[in-house]
Design an enzyme around this catalytic site. Structure first.
Site, PDB file in Angstrom:
ATOM      1  N   ARG A  71     -28.742 -86.733 -53.437  1.00 21.05           N
ATOM      2  CA  ARG A  71     -28.775 -85.367 -53.941  1.00 21.05           C
ATOM      3  C   ARG A  71     -30.228 -84.937 -54.037  1.00 21.05           C
ATOM      4  NH1 ARG A  71     -31.915 -86.860 -57.027  1.00 21.05           N
ATOM      5  NH2 ARG A  71     -31.859 -84.840 -58.060  1.00 21.05           N
ATOM      6  N   ALA A  73     -32.192 -81.062 -52.869  1.00 19.88           N
ATOM      7  CA  ALA A  73     -32.118 -80.240 -51.662  1.00 19.88           C
ATOM      8  C   ALA A  73     -32.872 -80.817 -50.459  1.00 19.88           C
ATOM      9  CB  ALA A  73     -32.593 -78.822 -51.973  1.00 19.88           C
ATOM     10  N   ASP A 264     -33.070 -75.226 -55.172  1.00 23.54           N
ATOM     11  CA  ASP A 264     -32.153 -75.501 -54.077  1.00 23.54           C
ATOM     12  C   ASP A 264     -32.056 -74.327 -53.109  1.00 23.54           C
ATOM     13  OD1 ASP A 264     -30.305 -78.155 -54.563  1.00 23.54           O
ATOM     14  OD2 ASP A 264     -31.167 -77.361 -56.403  1.00 23.54           O
ATOM     15  N   ASN A 274     -31.218 -73.264 -59.030  1.00 25.43           N
ATOM     16  CA  ASN A 274     -31.596 -74.639 -59.342  1.00 25.43           C
ATOM     17  C   ASN A 274     -30.538 -75.234 -60.253  1.00 25.43           C
ATOM     18  OD1 ASN A 274     -33.586 -76.786 -59.015  1.00 25.43           O
ATOM     19  ND2 ASN A 274     -33.986 -76.538 -61.193  1.00 25.43           N
TER      20      ASN A 274
END
Length: 373
Positions: A71, A73, A264, A274
């Site tokens: 995980r 981005a 993100d 985010n």
């Protein structure tokens, strides 16, 4: 490269230049390409266990992204790029290889909807694929080269962001050491190696600028408690873990100068998607005079989306917040709201730091100039 600032910042001191950032112990990666397979450090098992999973297909990679093995981005984008390579390897010798690899790309794109780095990386990989679509076999070597380039660029960009961010904080907060707060995990685990927001924090601690880090636990997956605390403790950086509901109280004491987070996706007007809870923290920071820094590579910007209201926000199963481990803590037969991200308006953000420079008080105009020039 030129630093990009909005109107609110005072004139730049001639000495205000990117500082040198030394590679830290975390110049390692949780993503490892091994010729015909991809190894991922399973972030669900940290900090109790360090377990590596070996993936051999694009479907394996899509599942790993969806299931939170990986995980963050930038890390999602890098992982997906290697997933395309695996798809191509598995289509060697097949007459209709192009269509099958495109299908793999579509599966990877559907794994998580919010992080734009995923789609940016897949688009780069598809360009390589398209250039060879008339060939007898998939362009495996060219795809590997492109995936590795995406990975290497991310590490270099993170180092550049750290240098720019430290100069910015020194310019805006003075010479005395200070404390910062961060949310979720944005370090080596979430990127290609160094880290975005957490990379900045580690660099700031190594040069004595940052003396303490307040780490929000980051419910419900506890990335702050499990991952950020793990990364900081590996380098002996002073930290304290707190429940997010204590964040405003901590800020009220006056020793936190910066809230530093990742992103993100960033809309054209500077609104930032985010990890859930970031919006609340930004509101508290504004009230208490704590400056907000967003650290994100250019690949996190999506100029096709005009504002944060148009960013798709992933929602996950309610069971994730109804259990602690295997123990149910909520009553049966109730509904749950479990968004993974929230949207922080640009008006609450003091600076966005990219590998290209610094955007102060982001607006649509200065973001457009920064990203496209």
């Amino acid at each position: 490269m030129e630093l990009v600032f909005g109107q609110a910042l005072p004139a730049i001191n001639p000495l205000f230049q990117p500082v040198e950032v030394m590679m830290s112990k975390t110049s390692w990666s949780a993503i490892c390409w091994r010729n015909v397979s991809l190894s991922l450090l399973d972030q669900r098992r940290l900090p109790a266990e360090e377990v590596w999973l070996e993936l051999t297909s694009a479907q394996d990679v899509a599942d790993a992204i969806r299931d939170m093995v990986v995980r963050g981005a930038p890390a999602i984008g890098i992982t997906a790029a290697y997933g395309v390579v695996l798809g191509a390897i598995n289509q060697k010798g097949q007459q209709k290889w192009y269509g099958m690899v495109v299908r793999d790309i579509e599966q990877l794109a559907a794994s998580r909807p919010t992080a734009v780095n995923l789609f940016w990386a897949l688009e780069r990989m598809k360009t390589v694929l398209d250039n060879a679509r008339d060939e007898a076999s998939p362009p495996v070597a060219a795809l590997i080269e492109e995936a590795r380039l995406i990975h290497e660029e991310d590490c270099a960009n993170n180092q550049r962001m750290s240098a720019l961010a430290l100069s910015t904080m020194q310019h805006m907060s003075g010479e005395d050491p200070f404390s910062v707060m961060t949310h979720c995990n944005t370090g080596a685990l979430a990127t290609g190696g160094h880290g975005t927001a957490l990379g900045i924090i580690k660099a700031g601690a190594s040069c004595g600028m940052i003396e303490h880090v307040h780490v929000n636990e980051t419910r419900p997956w506890m990335q702050g408690a499990r991952l950020t605390s793990w990364e900081l403790s590996r380098e002996n950086i002073p930290l304290s873990l707190n429940v997010e509901s204590a964040a405003a109280l901590i800020m009220s004491k006056g020793n936190v100068k910066w809230l530093i987070v990742g992103a993100d996706r960033i809309a054209a007007n500077g609104d930032v998607a985010n990890k859930i809870g970031t919006y609340t923290l930004a509101i508290a920071a504004r009230y208490h005079g704590v400056k907000v820094m967003v650290a994100a590579p250019l690949s996190s910007f999506d100029l096709t989306i005009q504002s944060g209201g148009d960013i798709p926000v992933e929602e996950r199963a309610g069971e994730e917040i109804m259990y602690q481990g295997n123990t149910r803590i909520a009553p049966e037969n109730i509904n749950a709201f479990n968004p993974v991200f929230d949207i922080t308006p640009a008006a609450l953000i003091d600076v966005i730091v990219t590998e290209k420079g610094v955007i102060a008080q982001p607006t649509q105009d200065n973001i457009k100039n920064h990203v496209r020039v």
